[in-house]
Design a protein around this motif. Structure first.
Motif, PDB file in Angstrom:
ATOM      1  N   LEU A   1       0.862  -1.180   0.014  1.00  0.00           N
ATOM      2  CA  LEU A   1       0.007   0.174  -0.155  1.00  0.00           C
ATOM      3  C   LEU A   1       0.900   1.339  -0.009  1.00  0.00           C
ATOM      4  N   HIS A   2       0.256   2.281  -0.689  1.00  0.00           N
ATOM      5  CA  HIS A   2       0.822   3.486  -0.657  1.00  0.00           C
ATOM      6  C   HIS A   2       0.513   4.484   0.535  1.00  0.00           C
ATOM      7  N   ASP A   3      -1.030   4.242   0.613  1.00  0.00           N
ATOM      8  CA  ASP A   3      -1.771   5.363   1.624  1.00  0.00           C
ATOM      9  C   ASP A   3      -1.316   4.584   3.012  1.00  0.00           C
ATOM     10  N   LEU A   4      -0.580   5.250   3.867  1.00  0.00           N
ATOM     11  CA  LEU A   4      -0.136   4.755   5.140  1.00  0.00           C
ATOM     12  C   LEU A   4      -1.368   4.953   6.108  1.00  0.00           C
ATOM     13  N   ASN A   5      -2.154   5.870   6.113  1.00  0.00           N
ATOM     14  CA  ASN A   5      -3.321   5.914   6.909  1.00  0.00           C
ATOM     15  C   ASN A   5      -4.411   4.570   6.673  1.00  0.00           C
ATOM     16  N   LEU A   6      -4.425   4.310   5.343  1.00  0.00           N
ATOM     17  CA  LEU A   6      -5.324   3.053   5.030  1.00  0.00           C
ATOM     18  C   LEU A   6      -4.555   1.767   5.500  1.00  0.00           C
ATOM     19  N   ALA A   7      -3.103   1.846   5.334  1.00  0.00           N
ATOM     20  CA  ALA A   7      -2.338   0.752   5.971  1.00  0.00           C
ATOM     21  C   ALA A   7      -2.473   0.594   7.462  1.00  0.00           C
ATOM     22  N   ALA A   8      -2.558   1.861   8.208  1.00  0.00           N
ATOM     23  CA  ALA A   8      -2.884   1.718   9.657  1.00  0.00           C
ATOM     24  C   ALA A   8      -4.259   0.969   9.868  1.00  0.00           C
ATOM     25  N   MET A   9      -5.250   1.369   9.141  1.00  0.00           N
ATOM     26  CA  MET A   9      -6.351   1.080   9.350  1.00  0.00           C
ATOM     27  C   MET A   9      -6.847  -0.185   9.049  1.00  0.00           C
ATOM     28  N   PHE A  10      -6.250  -0.893   8.157  1.00  0.00           N
ATOM     29  CA  PHE A  10      -6.682  -2.073   7.788  1.00  0.00           C
ATOM     30  C   PHE A  10      -5.665  -3.286   7.800  1.00  0.00           C
ATOM     31  N   CYS A  11      -4.582  -3.102   8.458  1.00  0.00           N
ATOM     32  CA  CYS A  11      -3.494  -4.231   8.426  1.00  0.00           C
ATOM     33  C   CYS A  11      -3.290  -4.340   9.855  1.00  0.00           C
ATOM     34  N   ASP A  12      -3.104  -5.807  10.094  1.00  0.00           N
ATOM     35  CA  ASP A  12      -2.834  -6.471  11.392  1.00  0.00           C
ATOM     36  C   ASP A  12      -1.268  -6.001  11.945  1.00  0.00           C
ATOM     37  N   ARG A  13      -0.331  -6.241  10.924  1.00  0.00           N
ATOM     38  CA  ARG A  13       1.051  -5.953  11.077  1.00  0.00           C
ATOM     39  C   ARG A  13       1.443  -5.274   9.781  1.00  0.00           C
ATOM     40  N   ILE A  14       2.312  -4.401   9.943  1.00  0.00           N
ATOM     41  CA  ILE A  14       3.142  -3.772   8.726  1.00  0.00           C
ATOM     42  C   ILE A  14       4.651  -4.027   8.775  1.00  0.00           C
TER      43      ILE A  14
END
Lengths: 254, 343
Positions: free
Chosen positions: A192-205
């Protein structure tokens, strides 16, 4: 349903693009892969999906080395969604989703009720059943991406690897696609490029930089102001969202 | 949504209809010629030839039908079917609507091989002409395979390799013709290149039947894998298709079929480019249907073109490649016009 990568190395000519990456994703988990342009996200995803052979290191599904699996068997376990794969075909939506059954069908086998059920189910999940007869060329960008995901779902995989699936989509469709992916009872890896979306939808990054893993952990652990400064070269403030409890990033103009 | 069952029944009907159409075209082609032979005589000649009947009809007519015209029009049908299948396969594999059987340099190589035989006199006789063309075709294909790493370097790379091979072999052909040939030889070469069904006999038909039949079988077995190439090589791989292997097998098959046809009847253009588009327009892009449809449309088209080549100018046969373009272009223009994007 686990995905484990050990010491993956891959490159072209003398340039190393993925260097010594190890990661593991637990069954049912959605892992976000972030990193600046050219950090090796796409290449890493292709190694994890078995589309490229690593120069060294290995990828294992449930402990089994995927280099030893035939392509068909691999495609039944893991689906790969490219960012906006294009075609000028005049196939119908239904025919495109039927392609997802390729790894389940032999050269001459008839269309089975299991195939039909998988295609209908996939179309229903991306809310495209009503468009089944529509020609591919007439779909909008968001609809096309949903059809690609339906095609992947029709493979009935237990793992899904997605390369920036929300590129070129409006915010409604971005959220819709990620919500859909997250709701699947599968192991997912999504760049993902959008970090806010990554924060919202991912369990881990996992944060990739220069082909190596720079950091990995929960969104709270990874998305810090220092990391954003160092890796993405932006000044930002990170707070916990009062609405969804995940990190919320505000970028600063200066 | 139409259940696949009833659609299948419709397809069988369509198949039966188009095969009858092909039968009629072949019958007409057999009846027309320097002197006209009635369809009834044609029919009895064929049944006599197959050993089914022993009807007493003029021996000359029977011999003309059986030994000359029938084999000729059946070879035309197979050549049309083979070229159309190859075009459909290459358009899918190279993901390029302009791809056609000669894109891999096969026809250029074949003409160089043929010129070597006609002009330089390597070997002698009709058989060595075919052999020379066949060898040349495979030399060109080998060069393309080499330049594109066994056809694994992606569609555009393969097309460029084909362009390079075609240019090289065309240049060789021109060089040989201009330096060593006389006017008559140049004319022979030119005529051969444009294609002709004159002189084909039963052995040609048998060879072509085996090669085209084999090609058709392989392509049908791989039809579903071909569908998976719709969104590119990587998507095909993600769907479980062994991309490199399939590509090499199909390139090999198309080269073999094309080289066999070209070495027998010359480089007949246009059929392999246009027929798959027409078939796709009629029956859709899925290869399990597209490949048989291309084969039948190609066969009918070529038989009709062969008839035209013999009747347009009395007492003279126009090269078949000229006819395929003259007949095909207006027909294709209609399809292009009807399929134009709605603005």
């Amino acid at each position: 349903m686990s995905i484990v990568a050990q010491n993956l190395v891959w490159g072209v000519k003398r340039k190393t693009i993925v260097s010594d990456v190890s990661l593991s994703v637990a069954p049912g988990e959605t892992l976000g892969l972030i990193g600046p342009n050219g950090s090796g996200k796409s290449s890493l995803l292709r190694l994890l999906a078995g589309l490229r052979r690593p120069q060294s290191g290995r990828v294992a599904f449930n402990g089994q080395d995927i280099a030893k699996l035939p392509r068909r068997a691999l495609a039944r376990q893991c689906a790969f969604v490219q960012q906006s794969a294009a075609s000028d075909t005049n196939m119908s939506v239904r025919d495109v989703v039927k392609l997802g059954r390729t790894p389940h069908r032999s050269a001459l086998s008839a269309w089975s009720s299991a195939d039909e059920a998988a295609v209908r189910d996939a179309l229903t999940r991306v809310d495209m059943l009503g468009h089944a007869g529509q020609p591919w060329m007439t779909l909008s960008g968001g609809e096309r991406q949903r059809v690609h995901i339906a095609k992947a779902l029709a493979q009935e995989p237990t793992r899904m690897i997605l390369d920036e699936p929300t590129n070129h989509l409006d915010i409604h469709h971005q959220i819709e696609i990620l919500r859909l992916v997250r709701a699947l009872e599968m192991t997912n890896i999504v760049a993902l490029h959008d970090l806010n979306l990554a924060a919202m939808f991912c369990d881990r990054i996992v944060v990739l930089q220069g082909g190596s893993v720079h950091a990995s952990g929960t969104p709270e652990e990874v998305l810090t102001e220092d990391l954003l400064q160092e890796i993405f070269r932006v000044r930002a403030r990170v707070a916990t969202s009062p609405y969804h409890g995940r990190p919320q990033i505000d970028f600063l103009p200066e | 949504m139409t259940p696949d069952g009833t659609r299948g029944a419709g397809l069988v009907l369509l198949l039966a209809g188009s095969i009858s159409l092909l039968g009629i075209a072949v019958a007409v082609a057999t009846s027309i010629g320097d002197f006209h032979i009635g369809l009834r005589t044609v029919f009895w000649s064929v049944t006599n030839g197959l050993g089914l009947t022993e009807i007493d009809i003029p021996k000359i007519e029977e011999s003309v039908v059986w030994n000359l015209r029938l084999s000729r029009s059946l070879v035309a049908a197979l050549a049309g079917a083979g070229l159309a299948i190859c075009g459909a396969i290459l358009q899918a594999l190279l993901r390029n609507p302009l791809a056609e059987p000669f894109v891999l340099g096969v026809s250029a190589g074949a003409s160089t091989g043929a010129v070597c035989v006609i002009v330089l006199g390597l070997g002698a006789g009709a058989l060595s002409l075919s052999l020379g063309a066949f060898a040349g075709a495979f030399a060109a294909f080998g060069m393309v395979a080499l330049l594109s790493n066994g056809a694994t370097s992606g569609p555009n790379h393969t097309i460029l390799a084909g362009v390079a091979a075609s240019q090289l072999f065309n240049a060789l052909t021109s060089y040989i013709v201009t330096t060593a040939g006389n006017a008559q030889q140049a004319r022979d070469v030119m005529f051969w290149l444009l294609g002709s069904f004159g002189g084909v006999r039963w052995p040609d038909f048998h060879l072509l039947l085996i090669v085209v039949g084999l090609g058709l079988a392989v392509c049908l077995l791989l039809a579903r894998s071909l569908d998976a190439f719709t969104f590119g090589d990587e998507d095909a791989a993600a769907l479980g298709v062994p991309v490199g292997r399939i590509r090499l097998v199909l390139f090999g098959v198309t080269a073999l079929v094309t080289a066999t046809i070209v070495s027998m009847v010359g480089a007949i253009g246009f059929v392999g480019l246009v027929v798959p588009h027409a078939a796709r327009f009629l029956i859709g892009p899925m290869h399990m249907r597209l490949i048989p449809a291309s084969a039948i449309v190609g066969a009918v088209f070529m038989v009709v073109a062969d008839i035209m080549s013999r009747v347009i100018v009395a007492q003279q046969t126009i090269p078949i490649g000229v006819v395929t373009a003259l007949v095909g272009v207006p027909f294709f223009a209609i399809i292009l016009y009807r399929a134009r994007p709605q603005a």
